[in-house]
Design a protein around this motif. Structure first.
Motif, short mmCIF file in Angstrom:
data_model
loop_
_atom_site.label_atom_id
_atom_site.label_comp_id
_atom_site.label_asym_id
_atom_site.label_seq_id
_atom_site.Cartn_x
_atom_site.Cartn_y
_atom_site.Cartn_z
N LEU A 87 -69.20 10.34 -31.55
CA LEU A 87 -69.31 8.92 -31.88
C LEU A 87 -67.98 8.21 -31.63
CD1 LEU A 87 -71.02 6.63 -33.10
CD2 LEU A 87 -70.24 7.37 -35.37
N GLY A 88 -66.86 8.86 -31.99
CA GLY A 88 -65.55 8.27 -31.72
C GLY A 88 -65.32 8.04 -30.24
N LEU A 89 -65.75 8.99 -29.42
CA LEU A 89 -65.61 8.84 -27.96
C LEU A 89 -66.48 7.69 -27.44
CD1 LEU A 89 -65.55 12.55 -26.71
CD2 LEU A 89 -63.63 11.07 -27.34
N ALA A 90 -67.71 7.60 -27.97
CA ALA A 90 -68.61 6.52 -27.54
C ALA A 90 -68.02 5.16 -27.89
CB ALA A 90 -69.97 6.70 -28.18
N ILE A 91 -67.48 5.04 -29.11
CA ILE A 91 -66.87 3.77 -29.53
C ILE A 91 -65.67 3.46 -28.63
CG2 ILE A 91 -65.63 2.63 -31.41
CD1 ILE A 91 -67.36 4.27 -33.36
N LEU A 92 -64.88 4.48 -28.32
CA LEU A 92 -63.73 4.30 -27.44
C LEU A 92 -64.15 3.75 -26.09
CD1 LEU A 92 -60.66 4.74 -27.02
CD2 LEU A 92 -61.20 7.06 -26.28
N MET A 93 -65.26 4.28 -25.56
CA MET A 93 -65.74 3.85 -24.24
C MET A 93 -66.26 2.42 -24.24
SD MET A 93 -67.60 7.37 -23.02
CE MET A 93 -68.17 6.70 -21.45
#
Length: 790
Positions: free
Chosen positions: A583-589
């Motif tokens: 989820l953190g990676l998705a938000i970052l993207m």
């Protein structure tokens, strides 16, 4: 044998002082505690209990010789050695002789009562364990009146109303886990067990090179359980073997019982060899208690009452047998409530007796059967209540699980081995024991013909999961595709769901995204039909990762949030953390840098709270990406180095899903830092897990920094390398460190002042140098002075 230690106030000495010829080590607190009990007006009987060879007699003698105790009794101390008294009916007469109170006109009981009525003394009764049937005699003595008190040593308590038991533990052992070699040596030789071994070796004419043998001696003390008798007997063996030679013989199969012989000739026969000491204890047990002790020897490490009831076969009720063995100091309470343990020395002796009895195979079968059932039972509710008890259960019973698995393989019971292995897969992955698990499962799968289709499918599946966690994605994909039809054949919907998710992961790794999406959707449908919330979460999490890899981050947010909710609902913190990472990676993207950082830091906090450093690597890498976007390439390199160290330690490679996202950012940092990247990377790799956490946690402060004039600037702007830009891009913590450098403090002094480690400060200093475009502390100080920071 009896001696009298006279009080200084006694009018005449009735015999010579009974003194030990060797110093007492590591027992000062025990002497004080027992002396304090005896000084209590409400205490008339103290019993020092403990296993044979633990030093009960030596402690009693030290207490007797203690000035406070000796001075407290007008008529001194009378010591009575009871080991030669083989008949409890002779107990009273033996004490009467020791007191010099023999009267032909009176019975021993009458003479004893009369003698104590008029005396104020401490009566020390040594080695009472074989005379327990005469315990009521002590009650009669105490009821006789007068101010005399009784100090007893025994391997079992007397169990009479006036008794105050003082259990005596083995000597404190040295730590084997201290990181600093110099601290380790100092700590090793401060431990009483080590000091006793070294001193007794010297008494035998062998001056040991303590610096060269520190770790070996520490390990040897652990193998001997810190038992003073075992340590003294081992020290006598250094005439023939070096400490390393002794340890190698133990590792090579020699038993403690065969090595630890030939004690001093002036010791009682029962203490001249370790075997004789244990024989004495064993012979005092009833047959049912002897059988229980033999059966308990199959446990490795600790065990609980349920395990004991399943393994021990006896006509008597198990709990009274366990209680008796605890009372005889042959079984000890472990550190945690309701768990028990045999000292290794005692376990080895009991195992020898088990082999001699012809019962060993049957007992080990019951042991293996119990741990098979336990592994399967916990695995069944693994993602409900089992989540809460698996980690602790595995940590405590890991040696027993593995002993059961090993036995099953050795005797050709492949089905039991397969079921234990399948039950352990999750614990192996959570604790990072992938290599160990795969070795066991490889051996199981090498006997495919011995297994049913269902057992083979689950064993294969477990091996595949372990392989996936190690980054062996090809093998994991092969297993998922091979087990899918097997689970369908036997009608196992749960197994089919697991393998369907595995097939989807395999397709995703091979860039066949449409097939992966279809498999994850199918797995989600199967999980809902099973009402299995964990598998629902796993299917959603896998699909969310697929969308992240397809660079469709906004579509990934909902399935990942739903996965995290499902995992939290069933109490699976580890898988919830994985979902949080994705989820953190998705938000970052999506471009939400602050949201991504908050999500990743939240996940890192959870990882730290559950004590699982392996999972920290995922979040450190995500935070390294945010640092790169912030323009802080040095911090990014530090975080990647820290994460790489954890992955190397636990054998967990970067998955393709993360690799495609991390690679361009890491390459950016590598290019901009040029030759400095490798040094910063290595700096991060040297951080301990705690230091990694503290360093990464400081990223919160990077959202804004304070300028020299007090203004605030956006920390996401890359450092220009100019003097002003360099200062403005420093975090508040880095500004603190720069000011400390300007004051002339060393890294160690700065760490002490800021409450962190020198490694963390070193990482900060490297980052400061990079941002200020300087290479020395004096240059950094000049910049600080020019800008009024110092």
């Amino acid at each position: 044998m009896s001696e009298i230690i006279p009080s200084e106030r006694a009018e005449r000495a009735t015999g010579p002082s009974f003194k030990s010829m060797t110093p007492l080590l590591g027992r000062a607190s025990d002497v004080q505690a027992v002396s304090k009990l005896l000084a209590d007006p409400g205490v008339s009987l103290v019993t020092i209990t403990g296993p044979g060879g633990v030093g009960k007699t030596r402690l009693a003698l030290a207490v007797a010789q203690d000035a406070e105790v000796t001075g407290a009794f007008r008529d001194g101390i009378t010591f009575v050695a009871l080991a030669p008294v083989r008949d409890e009916r002779l107990l009273e007469a033996s004490i009467v002789r020791a007191l010099g109170a023999h009267d032909p006109a009176k019975s021993p009981r009458e003479a004893l009562v009369d003698a104590l009525e008029s005396r104020d003394l401490l009566l020390v009764l040594d080695n009472f364990e074989h005379l327990l049937a005469a315990s009521t005699t002590i009650t009669s003595l105490l009821e006789a009146g007068g101010s005399s008190k009784v100090l007893v040593t025994s391997r079992a308590p007397l169990r009479i109303a006036a008794e105050h038991e003082y259990p005596l533990a083995p000597l404190r052992l040295p730590s084997l886990t201290l990181p600093n070699p110099s601290v380790t040596k100092q700590a090793i030789f401060e431990a009483p067990a080590t000091r006793l071994f070294v001193q007794r070796a010297a008494a035998n004419g062998q001056l040991l090179d303590v610096d060269a043998n520190a770790q070996v001696i520490a390990t040897l003390c652990h193998r001997l359980d810190g038992l003073p008798l075992a340590l003294e007997l081992a020290a006598a063996r250094v005439r023939l073997f070096s400490p390393r030679g002794l340890l190698e013989r133990l590792d090579g199969g020699a038993t403690r019982l065969s090595l630890l012989t030939q004690g001093p000739r002036d010791l009682p026969d029962r203490q001249r060899t370790l075997r004789a000491t244990l024989d004495w204890s064993y012979d005092l047990l009833r047959p049912a208690e002897q059988r229980a002790l033999r059966h308990l020897s199959v446990f490795v490490g600790t065990f609980d009452v349920s395990a004991m009831e399943a393994v021990v076969r006896a006509d008597d009720e198990p709990l009274p047998l366990l209680e008796a063995l605890v009372e005889h100091s042959l079984v000890t309470r472990a550190n945690r409530e309701e768990r028990f343990v045999l000292l290794e020395t005692i376990r080895e002796y009991a195992a020898e007796k088990l082999r001699e009895s012809g019962e060993e195979r049957d007992v080990r079968r019951r042991h293996a059967s119990y741990f098979q059932d336990l592994a399967r039972a916990v695995n069944t509710d693994l993602f409900e209540e089992g989540q809460k008890r698996w980690p602790l259960l595995f940590d405590e019973d890991q040696p027993n699980f593995h002993a059961a698995l090993r036995f099953a393989l050795d005797v050709g019971d492949t089905t039991t081995a397969a079921r234990i292995g399948h039950g352990l897969w999750y614990a192996w992955t959570k604790r990072g024991f992938h290599d160990e698990g795969r070795r066991f499962m490889s051996e199981v799968l090498g006997r495919e013909d011995d297994l049913s289709t269902a057992d083979y499918a689950w064993a294969s599946w477990a091996a595949g999961r372990l392989a996936y966690m190690q980054g062996d994605f090809a093998y994991a994909a092969e297993v998922s595709r091979a087990t899918l039809p097997l689970f369908r054949e036997v009608g196992d919907a749960r197994g089919e769901t697991w393998s369907t998710i595995g097939a989807g992961l395999a397709a995703m790794d091979e860039r066949r995204y449409d097939e992966a999406d279809e498999q994850f959707r199918r797995a989600s449908h199967l999980a809902r039909s099973l009402e299995d919330r964990f598998l629902q979460g796993l299917a959603q999490s896998s699909r969310g990762r697929l969308l992240v890899e397809q660079q469709r981050p906004r579509e990934a947010l909902e399935p990942l949030r739903e996965a995290a909710r499902q995992f939290h609902d069933v109490g699976d913190v580890a898988y919830a953390v994985f979902a949080q990472h994705a989820l953190g990676l998705a938000i970052l993207m999506t471009g939400d840098l602050a949201g991504a950082r908050a999500s990743l830091l939240s996940g890192l906090d959870v990882v730290w709270s559950i004590g699982n450093p392996m999972l920290a690597a995922y979040f450190l890498e995500g935070l390294a990406v945010t640092a790169t976007i912030d323009g802080d390439m040095t911090r990014a390199a530090h975080l990647w180095g820290a994460a790489d160290r954890l992955r190397s330690r636990f054998g967990v490679p970067v998955a393709p899903t993360e690799r495609f996202l991390y690679a361009p950012h890491q390459e950016t940092a590598r290019t901009l830092l040029a030759g400095a990247f490798a040094g910063a990377f290595e700096e991060g790799a040297r951080l301990s897990p705690r230091e990694m956490f503290e360093y990464a946690r400081e990223v919160e402060a990077e959202t804004s920094v304070v300028s020299v004039q007090g203004a605030t600037t956006d920390a996401s702007k890359p450092s220009s390398g100019s003097e002003e830009g360099g200062v403005f891009s420093l975090t508040p913590r880095e500004l603190e460190v720069l000011r400390a450098i300007a004051r002339g403090l060393t890294n160690k002094q700065i760490a002490s002042e800021l409450g962190t480690s020198p490694h963390t400060i070193s990482a900060h200093v490297r980052g400061i140098f990079s941002k200020l475009n300087v290479t020395t502390r004096s240059s950094a100080t000049r910049v600080a002075l020019d800008l009024g920071l110092a």
